[in-house]
Design an enzyme around this catalytic site. Structure first.
Site, PDB file in Angstrom:
ATOM      1  N   SER A 135       2.410   0.919   3.819  1.00 26.16           N
ATOM      2  CA  SER A 135       2.827   0.447   2.561  1.00 26.16           C
ATOM      3  C   SER A 135       2.816   1.479   1.211  1.00 26.16           C
ATOM      4  O   SER A 135       1.801   2.145   1.348  1.00 26.16           O
ATOM      5  CB  SER A 135       1.930  -0.853   1.856  1.00 26.16           C
ATOM      6  OG  SER A 135       2.311  -1.153   0.715  1.00 26.16           O
ATOM      7  N   TYR A 148      -5.657  -4.672   0.591  1.00 20.00           N
ATOM      8  CA  TYR A 148      -4.712  -4.383   1.337  1.00 20.00           C
ATOM      9  C   TYR A 148      -4.325  -3.055   1.016  1.00 20.00           C
ATOM     10  O   TYR A 148      -3.906  -2.144   2.097  1.00 20.00           O
ATOM     11  CB  TYR A 148      -3.427  -5.124   0.837  1.00 20.00           C
ATOM     12  CG  TYR A 148      -2.186  -4.808   1.353  1.00 20.00           C
ATOM     13  CD1 TYR A 148      -2.022  -5.674   2.687  1.00 20.00           C
ATOM     14  CD2 TYR A 148      -1.193  -4.375   0.736  1.00 20.00           C
ATOM     15  CE1 TYR A 148      -0.534  -5.320   3.260  1.00 20.00           C
ATOM     16  CE2 TYR A 148       0.169  -4.065   1.507  1.00 20.00           C
ATOM     17  CZ  TYR A 148       0.392  -4.495   2.731  1.00 20.00           C
ATOM     18  OH  TYR A 148       1.380  -4.268   3.395  1.00 20.00           O
TER      19      TYR A 148
END
Length: 276
Positions: A135, A148
């Site tokens: 990401s 995350y």
């Protein structure tokens, strides 16, 4: 790459995983696709030609059994796309330890262990491609996404550090960092915030902007094409970024002080880095 090979893509029930599996099929590869429960994939979401198999990446013994079953069936994986994962949000002080442990088993330890088990075969055959689907938040950390962010940064770290361990054997590791992607993941994101949390307002402000960005994000197929670029490159780059104006924002990241970049990212999501 014109040779037909066996590819393993985790998390193929929807989104980036499904789009990547479809592209690999179109390129003539044999594709094994995993889901925690393949029987739960709707008929309209299933791809003809994909060999669906169950895999729970949080069960490390199960990961070993999964690879043994592939070997027993004569499936020699040359291409691994580590795509499956969980999106988690919450203020750092509100994140339950059990949730952190689950996230890191699913997003980091499981994929890394799967990679470890498949690398010897790739090395022995003199060819391999491992793509970690990360990401852009790993490069541009965002408040209330710390768990995350950390999991995706760890996954990238493994791939980047191990690249030149495996490159002499024809095996290349790379990371693809998508920005905002319209996959519907906002509906499945796990969220943790205490009822009396002082972060509640800022957290929900960030989440609302994040959800809108992802709704307006790029299509999973565009990320899949970037994954395919990494797979088909003769010597893949260590990092591929796609979406969220990646070329521009990475150029600014190189040109501006880190503190400025961090402040810009925070303000974009309605977060003030200054004291209340």
């Amino acid at each position: 790459m014109t040779t037909s090979r066996t590819a393993l893509v985790t998390g193929v029930s929807s989104g980036i995983g499904r789009a990547t599996a479809q592209l690999l099929l179109e390129r003539g590869h044999r594709v094994v696709g995993t889901s925690r429960d393949p029987r739960g994939i709707p008929a309209e979401a299933r791809l003809e030609g994909v060999a669906y198999r169950a895999l729970d990446l949080t069960d490390l013994h199960g990961v070993g059994d999964f690879v043994e079953a592939l070997d027993a069936d004569g499936l020699r994986v040359d291409i691994l796309v580590n795509n499956a994962g969980e999106s988690q949000s919450g203020p750092l002080e509100d994140l339950p330890v059990a949730a952190l442990e689950r996230l890191f088993r699913l997003n980091v330890i499981g994929p890394v262990h799967l990679t470890q088990l498949l690398l010897p075969g790739m090395r022995g055959r003199g060819f391999g491609r491992v793509v970690m689907v990360g990401s852009m938040l790993a490069s541009f950390p965002l408040a209330y996404r710390s768990s995350y962010v950390a999991s995706k940064a760890a996954l990238k770290g493994f791939a980047t550090a191990a690249r030149f361990e495996m490159a002499p054997f024809g095996v290349w590791l790379a990371t693809v960092e998508p920005g905002s992607v319209n996959t519907g993941i906002s509906e499945r994101r796990t969220k943790y915030v205490a009822d009396d949390s002082p972060h509640e307002h800022a957290f929900h402000t960030m989440l609302g902007i994040l959800d809108r960005n992802q709704k307006d994000g790029i299509a999973p197929a565009r990320v899949a094409r970037t994954v395919l670029r990494a797979i088909e490159a003769h010597e893949p780059d260590e990092l591929y970024a796609v979406g969220s104006n990646a070329p521009t924002v990475f150029a600014l990241r190189r040109a501006l002080p880190r503190s400025v970049v961090a402040t810009v990212v925070a303000r974009k999501f309605g977060i003030s880095p200054k004291p209340h």
